[in-house]
Design a protein around this motif. Sequence first.
Motif, mmCIF file in Angstrom:
data_model
loop_
_atom_site.group_PDB
_atom_site.id
_atom_site.type_symbol
_atom_site.label_atom_id
_atom_site.label_comp_id
_atom_site.label_asym_id
_atom_site.label_seq_id
_atom_site.Cartn_x
_atom_site.Cartn_y
_atom_site.Cartn_z
ATOM 1 N N PRO A 184 0.822 -1.210 0.000
ATOM 2 C CA PRO A 184 0.000 0.000 0.000
ATOM 3 C C PRO A 184 0.855 1.259 0.000
ATOM 4 O O PRO A 184 1.743 1.428 0.854
ATOM 5 N N ALA A 185 0.605 2.117 -0.952
ATOM 6 C CA ALA A 185 1.420 3.328 -1.114
ATOM 7 C C ALA A 185 0.829 4.485 -0.323
ATOM 8 O O ALA A 185 -0.353 4.501 0.014
ATOM 9 N N GLY A 186 1.689 5.455 -0.024
ATOM 10 C CA GLY A 186 1.235 6.681 0.621
ATOM 11 C C GLY A 186 0.958 6.553 2.092
ATOM 12 O O GLY A 186 0.447 7.485 2.715
ATOM 13 N N VAL A 187 1.265 5.389 2.676
ATOM 14 C CA VAL A 187 1.039 5.198 4.113
ATOM 15 C C VAL A 187 2.288 4.547 4.701
ATOM 16 O O VAL A 187 2.986 3.808 4.024
ATOM 17 N N PRO A 188 2.588 4.810 5.970
ATOM 18 C CA PRO A 188 3.692 4.086 6.593
ATOM 19 C C PRO A 188 3.286 2.630 6.797
ATOM 20 O O PRO A 188 2.090 2.316 6.870
ATOM 21 N N GLY A 189 4.222 1.758 6.886
ATOM 22 C CA GLY A 189 3.886 0.355 7.074
ATOM 23 C C GLY A 189 5.100 -0.480 7.392
ATOM 24 O O GLY A 189 6.191 0.037 7.660
ATOM 25 N N MET A 190 4.893 -1.789 7.349
ATOM 26 C CA MET A 190 5.944 -2.724 7.701
ATOM 27 C C MET A 190 6.018 -3.828 6.668
ATOM 28 O O MET A 190 4.996 -4.380 6.248
ATOM 29 N N PHE A 191 7.233 -4.138 6.261
ATOM 30 C CA PHE A 191 7.520 -5.227 5.339
ATOM 31 C C PHE A 191 8.295 -6.276 6.118
ATOM 32 O O PHE A 191 9.328 -5.976 6.714
ATOM 33 N N TYR A 192 7.803 -7.512 6.146
ATOM 34 C CA TYR A 192 8.454 -8.571 6.913
ATOM 35 C C TYR A 192 8.542 -9.807 6.032
ATOM 36 O O TYR A 192 7.532 -10.329 5.570
ATOM 37 N N VAL A 193 9.766 -10.305 5.834
ATOM 38 C CA VAL A 193 9.946 -11.497 5.017
ATOM 39 C C VAL A 193 10.878 -12.471 5.738
ATOM 40 O O VAL A 193 11.854 -12.070 6.375
ATOM 41 N N GLY B 256 11.494 -2.147 7.075
ATOM 42 C CA GLY B 256 11.689 -3.455 6.469
ATOM 43 C C GLY B 256 12.365 -4.403 7.441
ATOM 44 O O GLY B 256 13.277 -4.017 8.177
ATOM 45 N N TYR B 257 11.925 -5.673 7.446
ATOM 46 C CA TYR B 257 12.498 -6.680 8.333
ATOM 47 C C TYR B 257 12.727 -7.972 7.556
ATOM 48 O O TYR B 257 11.838 -8.445 6.838
ATOM 49 N N VAL B 258 13.924 -8.524 7.714
ATOM 50 C CA VAL B 258 14.271 -9.805 7.108
ATOM 51 C C VAL B 258 14.746 -10.729 8.223
ATOM 52 O O VAL B 258 15.697 -10.395 8.947
ATOM 53 N N PHE B 259 14.073 -11.868 8.361
ATOM 54 C CA PHE B 259 14.478 -12.864 9.360
ATOM 55 C C PHE B 259 15.276 -13.943 8.646
ATOM 56 O O PHE B 259 14.778 -14.572 7.712
ATOM 57 N N THR B 260 16.515 -14.166 9.067
ATOM 58 C CA THR B 260 17.364 -15.121 8.365
ATOM 59 C C THR B 260 18.343 -15.800 9.302
ATOM 60 O O THR B 260 18.750 -15.225 10.323
ATOM 61 N N GLY B 261 18.730 -16.990 8.939
ATOM 62 C CA GLY B 261 19.768 -17.712 9.650
ATOM 63 C C GLY B 261 21.059 -17.776 8.861
ATOM 64 O O GLY B 261 21.933 -18.593 9.164
ATOM 65 N N ASN B 262 21.193 -16.933 7.854
ATOM 66 C CA ASN B 262 22.388 -16.939 7.003
ATOM 67 C C ASN B 262 22.808 -15.497 6.714
ATOM 68 O O ASN B 262 22.277 -14.856 5.800
ATOM 69 N N LEU B 263 23.751 -14.992 7.482
ATOM 70 C CA LEU B 263 24.171 -13.602 7.322
ATOM 71 C C LEU B 263 24.972 -13.382 6.052
ATOM 72 O O LEU B 263 25.033 -12.255 5.547
#
Length: 395
Positions: free
Chosen positions: A300-309, A343-350
């Motif tokens: 969604p554009a024009g609004v603050p938000g969160m991206f989580y993958v 933005g948030y990325v959850f990973t076990g491989n840096l």
Amino acid sequence: MNLFTSKADVVITCPKRLGTYLEQEVTELGFTTGKTFLTGVCTQGTINDCIKLNLNLRCASQVLYSLKKFEARNADEIYEHLVNYAWEDILPDPGYFSITSNVNNPTINNSMFANLRVKDAIVDRLREKRGTRPSTGAALSGAVFNLFWENDAAEVFIDTSGPSLARHGYRKIPGQAPMLEALAAATILATKWDRTSAFVNPMCGSGTIAIEAAMIATNRRPGLFRTNYAFMHLQGYDESVYLQEDALLETQIIDVPGLRIIATDYSERAIENAKKNAVAAGVANLIEFAVCDFADSEVPAGVPGMFYVNPEYGERLGDIRELEETYSRIGDFMKKKCGGYHGYVFTGNLDLAKKIGLKASRRFEFYNSTIDCRLLEYELYSGSRTAPKGEVITN
């Protein structure tokens, strides 16, 4: 002494590295916390307080009510201390109980032997007092007692939970490599999400992240999905106390007008399973599911938000070379389509995370089972911003 109304030390355990987020939850419920560690939080309360904790906590594993502390050099001394304890005041007749333990004592090379001595002490005491032998077994379907034994220091608890609270009970179809529900909730609590703005979750798999986000935003608690706890199998249990706490779970649910939670996956089967899990969790109407490549996910554009993958990271799934390209595309997607978002990325491989091509503003340490993981936070600026001298803006 009525354990349901008498205060004692309470230790609330959790998966490793979730202690900070568990402490936040316990405090929000009105409890004063003592020591907080990687795998738990200490507080004080009654068994009735433990009922409240069991029904409301997202990050916890077990809620343990302390019965007795003592010194024991070997398993026979464990037995001697416990055979004289008034177990007839705790376990109903007839009763069923199980023993769990956390043992680190030089005389013990198999914790099951320590469990056996605890069980023997309880059985012998009750046989002497009642003339009947209680039932015991491995299934955590009745009363549960826990032994913590470190060197010579021993402590016995009532485990008021039974089966782990870390599994929230709504997920009927887990998917290929599911994230534990308690871990998913903790990672969301670690973010800057305000619980009202857009939440975009590509690569959603079985839907755990999106479902936990919907539950947190609307204040739905895990107790909504469970009807059996170990505290229900103790002497003096008052069902009315549980029913009162259980009824509060429904009244605490809130509406969040305009909330948009978007969950996508390239797999039709994954989305079908995620939808079924969302239905079981009572949040299917709050999540917009779509089958697509992650790069085609709506933001969604024009609004603050969160991206989580939570992409694959090569430990259990995925080819490394393909994943390098995937992580690079994730970086491109965040730069091009997620301006103004966190933005948030959850990973076990840096090493794979380096392919994102953005500098993380914060890193949170977690474990996914035994895999050392990070939740990486990125500030995704909308348009351009003025860089301090010497800083290169890459996004």
